[in-house]
Structures are given as C-alpha cells and as structure tokens.
Write a protein that holds these residues in place. Structure first.
Motif, mmCIF file in Angstrom:
data_model
loop_
_atom_site.group_PDB
_atom_site.id
_atom_site.type_symbol
_atom_site.label_atom_id
_atom_site.label_comp_id
_atom_site.label_asym_id
_atom_site.label_seq_id
_atom_site.Cartn_x
_atom_site.Cartn_y
_atom_site.Cartn_z
ATOM 1 N N THR A 254 -9.796 -17.762 14.277
ATOM 2 C CA THR A 254 -8.917 -18.604 15.092
ATOM 3 C C THR A 254 -8.372 -19.740 14.236
ATOM 4 O OG1 THR A 254 -10.101 -18.150 17.159
ATOM 5 C CG2 THR A 254 -8.861 -20.214 17.058
ATOM 6 N N ILE A 255 -7.101 -20.030 14.405
ATOM 7 C CA ILE A 255 -6.564 -21.272 13.848
ATOM 8 C C ILE A 255 -5.942 -22.047 14.994
ATOM 9 C CG2 ILE A 255 -6.180 -20.448 11.482
ATOM 10 C CD1 ILE A 255 -3.237 -20.106 12.228
ATOM 11 N N LEU A 272 -7.901 -26.749 13.095
ATOM 12 C CA LEU A 272 -9.220 -26.109 13.190
ATOM 13 C C LEU A 272 -9.110 -24.682 12.639
ATOM 14 C CD1 LEU A 272 -12.153 -25.621 14.356
ATOM 15 C CD2 LEU A 272 -11.030 -24.959 16.492
ATOM 16 N N ILE A 273 -10.082 -24.342 11.810
ATOM 17 C CA ILE A 273 -10.193 -22.955 11.347
ATOM 18 C C ILE A 273 -11.584 -22.466 11.738
ATOM 19 C CG2 ILE A 273 -10.314 -21.443 9.326
ATOM 20 C CD1 ILE A 273 -8.436 -23.394 7.911
ATOM 21 N N GLU A 274 -11.623 -21.317 12.358
ATOM 22 C CA GLU A 274 -12.916 -20.748 12.769
ATOM 23 C C GLU A 274 -12.909 -19.254 12.475
ATOM 24 O OE1 GLU A 274 -15.540 -18.423 15.305
ATOM 25 O OE2 GLU A 274 -13.364 -18.496 15.558
ATOM 26 N N ALA A 275 -14.016 -18.766 11.990
ATOM 27 C CA ALA A 275 -14.150 -17.321 11.757
ATOM 28 C C ALA A 275 -15.567 -16.907 12.107
ATOM 29 C CB ALA A 275 -13.851 -16.984 10.302
ATOM 30 N N ALA A 291 -16.931 -22.878 11.180
ATOM 31 C CA ALA A 291 -15.823 -23.608 11.801
ATOM 32 C C ALA A 291 -15.604 -24.912 11.044
ATOM 33 C CB ALA A 291 -16.123 -23.898 13.262
ATOM 34 N N SER A 292 -14.329 -25.298 10.915
ATOM 35 C CA SER A 292 -14.026 -26.499 10.137
ATOM 36 C C SER A 292 -12.774 -27.204 10.680
ATOM 37 C CB SER A 292 -13.794 -26.097 8.673
ATOM 38 O OG SER A 292 -13.341 -27.196 7.935
ATOM 39 N N TRP A 293 -12.862 -28.520 10.777
ATOM 40 C CA TRP A 293 -11.726 -29.351 11.195
ATOM 41 C C TRP A 293 -11.214 -30.134 10.006
ATOM 42 C CZ3 TRP A 293 -9.009 -29.688 15.645
ATOM 43 C CH2 TRP A 293 -9.549 -29.121 16.808
#
Lengths: 385, 181
Positions: A254-255, A272-275, A291-293
């Motif tokens: 997800t972005i 936000l990047i989530e995998a 996940a990272s902001w």
C-alpha cells in the motif's frame, strides 16, 4: 307348474342372450371417449395438485431460508486480561455489532458499531465508535465501489481483525502504532480484480490531523479524526495492490499520500509505505509486515517524527483443528527521525484454542525491550458471529 | 488537488449509473461443464444417458446429519439434484459472514470433480472463486466423520468464506454418499 318353469327358463335364456351380446363400435367409442375425458381430468387435477404442493413448499422454504432476509446482523468481541510487570487489568476491550442491508443483488449497506472498554461517556475509559458505514455497489463482476465510512485498505489486521482470525491477545503493536489500525476514514474506494489473484484498490478519503505539539505531536495514531466533524481541507489518497493467486499466499503493498496531516495549520504532507506477506501452508503459517511514514516539514523533524516505521514477523503452527501456537517479534519507532535510539521491541509467544471456529481462547507471554520494559502475560477470549 | 478530488468523485458517479450483479456462472452452464467431463455418457446398449433430475427430501434425520456439518439446518424442505451413473451435481448456498454464497458441486465416485462459486454476495472473501483455490478441492472426499480427507490452504481475510466452502463441500459429499447407498 311345468308351464311356469318353462316360462321362467325361456325368460332367463332370453336375458342371458341379451347380456352376452357384443357392444357395438359406437358404444366402445363412447366408452373410450368417456374414459379419455376422465383421464384428462385426473391429469389436470394431479398437475394442479403438484403445482400447489410446489408453491406451498416454495412458500415455506422462502420463510425458512435465513438468506431470505435482506437485513443481516453480526458482531465480534474480546475480553482481555493483561498482567505486565505486575500491573493487572481486565477489560472488555471491544464489543462490536455489524448491521447490513441488501438493497438489491448489487447494492448493499454495511456498518460496524463498536463499544470500546465497556463504558463510554464523560470521565469514562471507553468510546462508542462508528468504524464502518458504507454503501457498496458491484460495478461489474470484478469491480466494486464503496462510498461512506470505510476501513483503509492497508496492512493485515486493519480490514480483518476479528479475534479468532489472528494470534495474540492484543493486536500487534506495529499495525497499532505505525499504520495505525484500526483506521477508518470517509470517502470512496474502488476495488478491482485485474486477473485471477491480482487486485487493486484506490481510495480518496479524509486525512489525518495530528497534534502540533506535546507528547503526541505528529504522532500518526493521534492524528485519526475518526470522521467526527473532521477537518477536510486536505484529503488523502491510498492505493493498494494485492496478489493472492497462490492458495495460502498473500502479498500486498500500500502507498498513501496525505496532502497535509495538519489540515492547513502547517504544510506537512506525508507518505506511508506498507508491505506485507502472509503464507499458510498446511499447519504452518507466517506473517510479516513492514510500514514506514515519511513526513515533510521542519516541524515534524524537530520532534523526530518525520520518520516513523516498524516491522514484525510472526511464524505459527497449527497443531490440530483446535490448537495453534505462535511467536511474534515486533519493533517500531515513532521518533525514528531523531538522533536517539528510540526503537521499541516486543516479543510474544503463545497459543490459541478454538473450541469452535468462531470462538477463541488466547494466552501469550510478553517481553518488552528497547526503550520500553516489562514482562508479563495476557489472557483473552473472543468470538465472532 | 481539488480538481483531482472532483474528477474522482465524478468517475465514481458515472460508474455507479450502471451497476451489475456479481453472478459468475449459471446453473445451466455449471451442469453443462459438470456432465461434459463425464466419459460414461452411454449405456451398454449404446443409448445416450441423460442426467436425471431428482429430489431429496430433507427429513428430520437428514437435517440432523446436515446440522452436524454446517452447524444449522439447511433452510430448505428438499433439494433438487442431478444424477448420471456415479455422478451427482448439487447446487447449495452457504452464508460466509453475512450473505449467501452459491456453489455448484459435482461429485463423481464419492469425490469432488468440480466445484465453482456461482454467485458471491459477501463484502470480502471473493478470492474463493479463484481457480487456483477451487482446484484444491478436486478429488477431495470425506472420512467416516464427514471431515475432508485433505487439508485446504486458506485465504487471508476470507476465513469465513473459506470455511463456508469447506462445509458445503462436506455436506454435498455426505448427500452424494446417501443417494448412492
């Protein structure tokens, strides 16, 4: 006397001769026609009777079919007992009711109303929250549209968090503190399946509004407005791709772009990047998520909150239909942007017991590390229907 | 950015004008698929054998056996099924979470030889219709406790739909055994 007997015999002979006479063709034809008419009548009566029986059966079945109702009710709940470093607490953490209504085969409504921590109100610990309330329409066999208040398509738990579907009494801290689950917004989202096992979501929705100062400054979880008279100057956009073509495997990413997480107070856009990956094969299971902001602006950087990230990995093994064991290691940092080592860690090891597929009892040992301390255990019971 | 917002909402409104039902396969198509797979379509005398439509009444005893599998009575008084030689075809519904999922199940020699989702009405879990998932049910049977004799790898986020499919398969296999006794 002789004469009387002779007369009687003659009469009987005459009578017998008359009775034994062959019927004429005309008589036979009339008889057959008469019988045909009777058979036709009987057939019509049987057909009519069968139709009536069929109609009766269908009428009874339509009333007994649980699927006949357009309104559906469901729910889930979980009670937790936490004992961490001697601090004991018992809490009916979540009591949730679902209500849905099917307007037609292709248009439906779905809602989720939650009471957290049993009691809500001034000075109470709990909250009453509307977590989902949306209209869903099938645009085609492969594309559907949701509009209203819905869960953001991100992470493993955000959309599927009924207690019997995951290990551990409490939800994992990475999805809670970084993503932050459970996270809902208002807007619209389209889900489409491009090919078998490959789908995508695109959503436009209300954005975050984080505090600007204090302990919670630029804290993502504290920025959820929960669609309660929420500031809507700056929307957010979420896109997710998901691959599920191999049974037991889910790969998703997800972005999300937040145009301004201060809703006009500052100019702080964020991404936000989530995998994540989920794999279940036979008794073995594995979940892993990152996940990272990344938040723009000097103000967020001043609090070290311009970077916030976390990950966890959770292998599990289902001993049989009723028992499963797991271990989970999670690490996350909501102030990764500062010079200090502020990462928090948490390890949980435990088991789930399902006496029924929709009822679960849970136990896990918890060890906290990094910039937080504490050992203890958690016990819980949950259900869904 | 506001332009993008209005554009997206506009697209949604246009899309919403023509909504369609989510039916993947009709019963007629499923029957054609199921019986076209059969190689024994002629009798010893060479005559073509057509599938026979039959009725199975769900009496109390049978509902009790069904209840042990799907956790509740099947909401019908009788079931229509199709039979040809050792093959039976069933059309059964089961609610996953909220709305009924319609299945077509073909059983040959007490083993599943074809299963398809005909219609899906739930909000989540539509992945169960994927061929890669349904193929796991091929040749699956049940043991003496009416449990599936092979494990099925689930789908994350579709637990209840997967469970519904497993249960309806067990029910169909049990009914197949019953009518072939």
């Amino acid at each position: 006397m002789k004469f009387k007997l002779s007369a009687l015999a003659a009469a009987l002979i005459a009578s017998g001769t008359a009775m034994a006479a062959e019927p004429t063709n005309q008589e036979l034809l009339e008889l057959i026609e008469k019988q045909e008419a009777q058979i036709k009548e009987l057939k019509t009566a049987v057909k009519k009777s069968q139709k009536q029986v069929e109609q009766t059966v269908e009428a009874v079945e339509s009333n007994m079919a649980s699927s006949g109702s357009k309104t559906t009710i469901g729910g889930y709940g979980e009670v937790h007992y936490n004992n961490i470093e001697g601090a004991e607490e018992i809490d009916f953490h979540r009591f949730v009711l679902f209500a849905g209504y099917e307007f037609s085969d292709k248009i439906r409504f779905f809602s989720e109303l939650e009471v957290e921590h049993s009691i809500a109100g001034d000075g109470k610990n709990g909250e009453v929250e509307l977590e989902q309330a949306y209209i869903e329409m099938d645009l085609s066999n492969d594309t559907k549209l949701k509009s209203g208040l819905f869960l953001i398509p991100v992470g493993i738990l955000n959309e599927t968090h009924e207690p019997n579907t995951f290990y551990g009494v409490e939800r994992n801290p990475v999805e809670k503190n970084i993503i932050p689950a459970t996270w809902w917004e208002a807007g619209a989202t389209i889900n489409t399946q491009f090919s078998e096992g490959f789908s995508a979501d695109f959503a436009i929705h209300s954005g975050l509004n984080t505090p600007l100062d204090g302990d919670k400054a630029f804290n993502i979880r504290s920025g959820r407005q929960k669609v309660s008279e929420a500031a809507a100057e700056n929307f957010a956009y979420t896109a997710r791709v998901k691959y599920t073509a191999v049974p037991g495997l889910e790969l998703a990413a997800t972005i999300q772009h937040q145009t301004d997480i201060t809703q006009g107070e500052l100019d702080a856009s964020a991404n936000l990047i989530e995998a994540h990956a989920v794999y279940n094969s036979g008794s073995f299971g594995l979940r892993a998520l990152y996940a990272s902001w990344d938040i723009d602006g000097d103000e967020a950087a001043a609090f070290g909150r311009d970077k916030q990230s976390g990950y966890y990995i959770e292998p599990s093994y289902k001993i049989n239909e009723n028992f499963g064991v797991f271990a989970r290691f999670a690490a996350w940092d909501n102030t990764e942007g500062d010079a200090l080592d502020s990462e928090k860690e948490q390890t949980n090891i435990g088991l789930n017991y399902w006496p029924h597929e929709n009822v679960v009892f849970k136990f896990d040992l918890e060890n906290r590390g990094g910039t937080q301390d504490g050992d203890g255990f958690n016990v819980g019971v949950g259900y869904q229907f | 950015m506001k332009l993008a917002k209005f554009f997206f909402i506009g697209v949604l409104v246009i899309c919403a004008v023509n909504v369609q039902a989510k039916t993947y396969l009709t019963k007629k198509d499923f029957l054609a698929m199921a019986f076209s797979q059969d190689n024994t379509s002629t009798s010893e005398s060479g005559e073509t054998i057509e599938p026979e439509k039959k009725t199975l009444w769900l009496d109390d005893e049978l509902q009790s056996r069904i209840r042990a599998i799907i956790d509740h009575n099947y909401p019908k008084l009788r079931l229509k099924y199709w039979q040809k030689n050792n093959q039976t075809v069933w059309f059964l519904d089961k609610i996953g979470k909220e709305r009924p999922i319609s299945f077509g199940i073909s059983i040959q020699n007490n083993k599943v030889d074809l299963i398809r989702v005909l219609a899906f009405r739930e909000s989540r879990g539509g992945e169960i219709r994927m061929q890669s998932f349904t193929e796991q049910f091929n040749n699956i049977s049940i043991d003496e406790n009416n449990k599936l004799d092979q494990s099925i790898d689930g789908i994350t986020g579709a637990t209840m739909s997967v469970n519904a499919m497993k249960k309806i398969t067990r029910m169909a296999l049990m009914l197949d055994k019953l009518v072939n006794q």
